[in-house]
Motif scaffolding. Structure first.
Motif, PDB file in Angstrom:
ATOM      1  N   GLN A 215     -24.113  36.995  11.149  1.00  0.00           N
ATOM      2  CA  GLN A 215     -23.877  37.308  12.565  1.00  0.00           C
ATOM      3  C   GLN A 215     -25.215  37.715  13.172  1.00  0.00           C
ATOM      4  N   VAL A 216     -25.816  36.780  13.900  1.00  0.00           N
ATOM      5  CA  VAL A 216     -27.211  36.921  14.317  1.00  0.00           C
ATOM      6  C   VAL A 216     -27.366  37.934  15.448  1.00  0.00           C
ATOM      7  N   LYS A 217     -28.402  38.762  15.316  1.00  0.00           N
ATOM      8  CA  LYS A 217     -28.751  39.743  16.344  1.00  0.00           C
ATOM      9  C   LYS A 217     -30.076  39.391  17.034  1.00  0.00           C
ATOM     10  N   GLU A 218     -31.045  38.931  16.235  1.00  0.00           N
ATOM     11  CA  GLU A 218     -32.369  38.629  16.789  1.00  0.00           C
ATOM     12  C   GLU A 218     -32.921  37.355  16.152  1.00  0.00           C
ATOM     13  N   ILE A 219     -33.744  36.637  16.941  1.00  0.00           N
ATOM     14  CA  ILE A 219     -34.423  35.430  16.453  1.00  0.00           C
ATOM     15  C   ILE A 219     -35.888  35.498  16.853  1.00  0.00           C
ATOM     16  N   GLU A 220     -36.760  35.290  15.882  1.00  0.00           N
ATOM     17  CA  GLU A 220     -38.199  35.224  16.165  1.00  0.00           C
ATOM     18  C   GLU A 220     -38.722  33.856  15.718  1.00  0.00           C
ATOM     19  N   VAL A 221     -39.263  33.086  16.660  1.00  0.00           N
ATOM     20  CA  VAL A 221     -39.807  31.773  16.320  1.00  0.00           C
ATOM     21  C   VAL A 221     -41.177  31.942  15.667  1.00  0.00           C
ATOM     22  N   ILE A 222     -41.348  31.344  14.508  1.00  0.00           N
ATOM     23  CA  ILE A 222     -42.654  31.346  13.832  1.00  0.00           C
ATOM     24  C   ILE A 222     -43.456  30.128  14.278  1.00  0.00           C
ATOM     25  N   HIS A 223     -42.841  28.951  14.171  1.00  0.00           N
ATOM     26  CA  HIS A 223     -43.497  27.717  14.623  1.00  0.00           C
ATOM     27  C   HIS A 223     -42.430  26.734  15.083  1.00  0.00           C
ATOM     28  N   GLN A 224     -42.596  26.230  16.294  1.00  0.00           N
ATOM     29  CA  GLN A 224     -41.610  25.298  16.834  1.00  0.00           C
ATOM     30  C   GLN A 224     -41.947  23.870  16.428  1.00  0.00           C
ATOM     31  N   ALA A 225     -40.999  23.227  15.776  1.00  0.00           N
ATOM     32  CA  ALA A 225     -41.169  21.834  15.385  1.00  0.00           C
ATOM     33  C   ALA A 225     -40.762  20.928  16.544  1.00  0.00           C
ATOM     34  N   VAL A 226     -41.496  19.830  16.696  1.00  0.00           N
ATOM     35  CA  VAL A 226     -41.228  18.890  17.782  1.00  0.00           C
ATOM     36  C   VAL A 226     -41.021  17.496  17.205  1.00  0.00           C
ATOM     37  N   ASP A 227     -39.929  16.838  17.630  1.00  0.00           N
ATOM     38  CA  ASP A 227     -39.640  15.453  17.250  1.00  0.00           C
ATOM     39  C   ASP A 227     -39.612  15.254  15.736  1.00  0.00           C
ATOM     40  N   PHE A 228     -38.871  16.086  15.037  1.00  0.00           N
ATOM     41  CA  PHE A 228     -38.703  15.907  13.596  1.00  0.00           C
ATOM     42  C   PHE A 228     -38.075  14.536  13.350  1.00  0.00           C
ATOM     43  N   PRO A 229     -38.687  13.700  12.489  1.00  0.00           N
ATOM     44  CA  PRO A 229     -38.263  12.296  12.414  1.00  0.00           C
ATOM     45  C   PRO A 229     -36.904  12.051  11.771  1.00  0.00           C
ATOM     46  N   ILE A 230     -36.449  12.942  10.878  1.00  0.00           N
ATOM     47  CA  ILE A 230     -35.179  12.722  10.183  1.00  0.00           C
ATOM     48  C   ILE A 230     -34.094  13.526  10.893  1.00  0.00           C
ATOM     49  N   THR A 231     -33.288  12.847  11.640  1.00  0.00           N
ATOM     50  CA  THR A 231     -32.229  13.479  12.419  1.00  0.00           C
ATOM     51  C   THR A 231     -30.895  13.366  11.673  1.00  0.00           C
ATOM     52  N   PRO A 232     -29.859  14.033  12.171  1.00  0.00           N
ATOM     53  CA  PRO A 232     -28.555  13.942  11.480  1.00  0.00           C
ATOM     54  C   PRO A 232     -27.944  12.547  11.466  1.00  0.00           C
ATOM     55  N   LYS A 233     -28.468  11.610  12.221  1.00  0.00           N
ATOM     56  CA  LYS A 233     -27.925  10.248  12.218  1.00  0.00           C
ATOM     57  C   LYS A 233     -28.306   9.534  10.909  1.00  0.00           C
ATOM     58  N   GLU A 234     -27.742   8.349  10.689  1.00  0.00           N
ATOM     59  CA  GLU A 234     -28.039   7.558   9.497  1.00  0.00           C
ATOM     60  C   GLU A 234     -29.437   6.939   9.595  1.00  0.00           C
ATOM     61  N   HIS A 235     -30.143   6.930   8.465  1.00  0.00           N
ATOM     62  CA  HIS A 235     -31.455   6.293   8.381  1.00  0.00           C
ATOM     63  C   HIS A 235     -31.470   5.336   7.192  1.00  0.00           C
ATOM     64  N   GLY A 236     -32.307   4.302   7.265  1.00  0.00           N
ATOM     65  CA  GLY A 236     -32.446   3.373   6.159  1.00  0.00           C
ATOM     66  C   GLY A 236     -33.206   3.983   5.000  1.00  0.00           C
ATOM     67  N   THR A 237     -32.998   3.425   3.799  1.00  0.00           N
ATOM     68  CA  THR A 237     -33.626   3.964   2.591  1.00  0.00           C
ATOM     69  C   THR A 237     -35.147   3.938   2.682  1.00  0.00           C
ATOM     70  N   GLU A 238     -35.728   2.832   3.139  1.00  0.00           N
ATOM     71  CA  GLU A 238     -37.187   2.735   3.207  1.00  0.00           C
ATOM     72  C   GLU A 238     -37.765   3.779   4.155  1.00  0.00           C
ATOM     73  N   PHE A 239     -37.098   4.005   5.276  1.00  0.00           N
ATOM     74  CA  PHE A 239     -37.547   5.037   6.216  1.00  0.00           C
ATOM     75  C   PHE A 239     -37.518   6.409   5.551  1.00  0.00           C
ATOM     76  N   LEU A 240     -36.420   6.691   4.844  1.00  0.00           N
ATOM     77  CA  LEU A 240     -36.303   7.985   4.170  1.00  0.00           C
ATOM     78  C   LEU A 240     -37.335   8.134   3.060  1.00  0.00           C
ATOM     79  N   MET A 241     -37.616   7.047   2.348  1.00  0.00           N
ATOM     80  CA  MET A 241     -38.619   7.116   1.287  1.00  0.00           C
ATOM     81  C   MET A 241     -40.018   7.298   1.869  1.00  0.00           C
ATOM     82  N   ASP A 242     -40.300   6.678   3.012  1.00  0.00           N
ATOM     83  CA  ASP A 242     -41.594   6.885   3.678  1.00  0.00           C
ATOM     84  C   ASP A 242     -41.759   8.332   4.114  1.00  0.00           C
ATOM     85  N   ASN A 243     -40.634   8.993   4.352  1.00  0.00           N
ATOM     86  CA  ASN A 243     -40.642  10.392   4.778  1.00  0.00           C
ATOM     87  C   ASN A 243     -40.085  11.313   3.695  1.00  0.00           C
ATOM     88  N   ARG A 244     -40.357  10.947   2.451  1.00  0.00           N
ATOM     89  CA  ARG A 244     -39.821  11.709   1.331  1.00  0.00           C
ATOM     90  C   ARG A 244     -40.239  13.176   1.394  1.00  0.00           C
TER      91      ARG A 244
END
Length: 430
Positions: free
Chosen positions: A88-117
Motif C-alpha cells: 500500500q504505497v505512501k510515497e514514490i521517489e523517481v531515481i531515473h525515468q526510462a523513456v521508450d523502453f523497447p519491450i512492451t507488454p504486447k507480443e514481440h518476435g523471437t529475433e527482436f527479443l533476442m536482439d534485446n536479450r
C-alpha cells in the motif's frame, strides 16, 4: 526500513522502502496499480488517490515502464496475488525515468527479443527461468558436497580434444594450437585419481552447426568423476542427483513454476530409480513405433530419443551402446566387447539427452590400443595415458547439460531462454 521484495513477508503490517523498477502499470480514476520488480521478485504496489499526496498520485499515473524508483508503503496480505502480498504505497521517489523502453507488454518476435536479450531478462517469465537455473546450480553444489565430492576446475583452453576435433573451436596459444574445451572430463579423471570423488561446473563449447531447440554453441556442464566406482554405481548417482534437482526445484521454485504454468505433476514423478533399457531393446522399440530405417550401430537423433521417452513417464537410461559410435575412453562390456558400459539419460516430454556417462577404460594396454585406433597423438594425450600407468582403478563419470535440464524442469521449449546470453549459430550479440 529498506528491504527487498523477497523479504516483505517478514515485515507484514510495517512500512518499508523498496528500490524497484516499474514493470507495468494500470490505473483508474482513483487508484493506480504498479507492477514492481527489484531482482528478487515481483510485487504489486497500490496507490489510492485519497490516501496519498496529489503529486504522488499524479506521479504514479505518469511514470513510464522501467523507470527506477524508491517506493515506500505498508506491506499487506493479498490472497489474490500469486506472491501473497502487496504494497500500500505512501510515497514514490523517481531515481531515473526510462523513456521508450523497447519491450512492451504486447507480443514481440523471437529475433527482436533476442536482439534485446539484455532487456528481455527483466520480464517475469525470463526472471522465473533464470531463478530455476540458479536453484539447479545451488542444489548441484549441495548434492555433491553432501555426498563427499569436491569441486575441481578443469581448463577451458586445452591442447587436446575429449571426443575428437571435428566440432572444436581452434585458437592460437602463442606458438601452439589450442582448443576451447568441449568437456572437462579428461582432466576430471585426473582429479578423481587424486581426490576420489570430484565434480566440475563450467562452460563448454561445441562448434556444431545445429539450429535445433536443444543446442547451444556455448553451454554449461556439470561433470562428476568417481574413482573405485563401476557403471552400475554411477547410474545410481545419476538418478539420485537428477531426482534431487527436481525435488529442489519443486520445493524452492513454486512461484516460478506457477509463473511458467509448468505442470508440476510431471516433475513430481521424477524420483529414483529410473527405468533402463539397452540400446538393443531401444532399437526394437523404435521399429515397433515405425522407425523401420533405423539399424543396429546407428546413433539416435532427436526424433528417436523422443519416441523412446514417450514409452515412459520418467527419465529413461539407454545403456550399452555400440562401441563404434561412442568415445574412445569408454570401457567395453567384458561379456560383450562390441558394446560399452555407458548410458544416456533421456528426459521425457521431448527434451532429449540430459546426461551422458560411462565407466572409463582403466586398462593401460587397452587404452593404448584405443589411441592407435583413433590416431591420437602421443604428445597431446601422454598425460591421460599415464593415469592408467600409475595406480589405475575402476572409475566412472558423467556429464549433465545445465541448459537442457533447465529447459526440461521449467517446461521451456527452447534452450536459448535458459542461459542469460545465449550463443547460437547465428548469434553473438548481445
Amino acid at each position: 526500513m529498506k528491504t527487498t521484495i523477497d523479504q516483505v513477508a517478514k515485515h507484514l503490517g510495517q512500512e518499508v522502502t523498496i528500490g524497484a523498477w516499474l514493470a507495468n502499470k494500470r490505473s483508474s480514476g482513483k487508484i493506480a496499480f504498479l507492477q514492481l520488480r527489484d531482482g528478487t521478485g515481483f510485487i504489486q504496489g497500490v496507490v489510492v488517490k485519497a490516501e496519498v499526496a496529489e503529486e504522488t498520485f499524479n506521479l504514479a499515473k505518469s511514470i513510464t515502464q522501467e523507470t527506477s524508483l524508491f517506493v515506500t508503503g505498508t506491506v499487506v496480505e493479498d490472497t489474490r496475488s500469486p506472491f501473497g502480498y502487496e504494497l500500500q504505497v505512501k510515497e514514490i521517489e523517481v531515481i531515473h525515468q526510462a523513456v521508450d523502453f523497447p519491450i512492451t507488454p504486447k507480443e514481440h518476435g523471437t529475433e527482436f527479443l533476442m536482439d534485446n536479450r539484455h532487456l528481455w531478462l527483466r520480464s517475469k517469465k525470463q526472471h522465473a527461468i533464470i531463478k530455476i537455473r540458479n536453484e539447479i546450480i545451488r542444489a548441484t553444489y549441495q548434492f555433491f558436497s553432501e555426498n563427499g565430492y569436491i569441486k575441481v576446475d578443469p581448463p577451458i583452453l586445452t591442447g587436446s580434444a575429449a571426443e575428437g576435433t571435428t566440432e572444436l573451436f581452434h585458437t592460437q596459444y602463442f606458438e601452439e594450437e589450442a582448443y576451447l574445451s568441449q568437456s572437462g572430463q579428461l582432466y576430471m579423471e585426473a582429479a578423481a585419481m587424486a581426490f576420489g570423488k570430484v565434480f566440475s561446473f563450467g562452460p563448454t563449447f561445441r562448434a556444431e552447426k545445429s539450429k535445433t531447440r536443444r543446442h547451444l554453441i556455448e553451454f554449461w556442464m556439470i561433470e562428476p568423476e568417481m574413482a573405485f566406482m563401476d557403471h552400475e554405481e554411477s547410474l545410481q548417482v545419476q538418478e539420485n542427483y537428477v531426482s534431487y534437482l527436481a525435488q529442489s526445484v519443486l520445493t524452492n521454485c513454486q512461484l516460478e513454476l506457477k509463473t511458467l504454468e509448468r505442470d508440476v505433476t510431471k516433475l513430481e514423478k521424477i524420483k529414483a530409480p529410473f527405468p533402463r533399457i539397452t540400446y538393443d531393446k531401444a532399437i526394437d522399440l523404435l521399429k515397433e513405433k515405425g522407425f523401420d530405417d533405423i539399424e543396429w550401430g546407428e546413433d539416435f537423433g532427436s526424433p528417436h530419443e523422443t519416441a523412446i521417452a514417450e514409452s515412459f513417464d520418467q527419465p529413461v537410461f539407454i545403456t550399452h551402446y555400440p562401441a563404434d559410435i561412442k568415445a574412445f575412453y569408454m570401457k567395453p562390456d567384458p561379456d560383450r566387447p562390441e558394446v560399452v558400459l555407458c548410458a544416456d539419460l533421456i528426459a521425457p516430454e521431448g527434451y532429449g539427452e540430459v546426461i551422458g556417462g560411462s565407466q572409463r577404460i582403466d586398462d593401460l594396454e587397452l587404452m593404448k590400443k584405443r589411441y592407435e585406433e583413433h590416431q591420437l597423438t602421443s604428445d597431446a594425450y601422454k598425460w591421460y595415458l599415464e593415469l592408467r600407468q600409475y595406480g589405475s582403478v575402476p572409475h566412472s563419470g558423467f556429464g549433465l547439460g545445465l541448459e537442457r535440464t533447465v529447459a526440461w524442469l521449467s517446461g521451456v521449449e527452447h534452450v536459448r531462454e535458459t542461459i542469460p546470453f545465449p550463443r547460437l549459430l547465428n548469434r553473438l550479440y548481445p
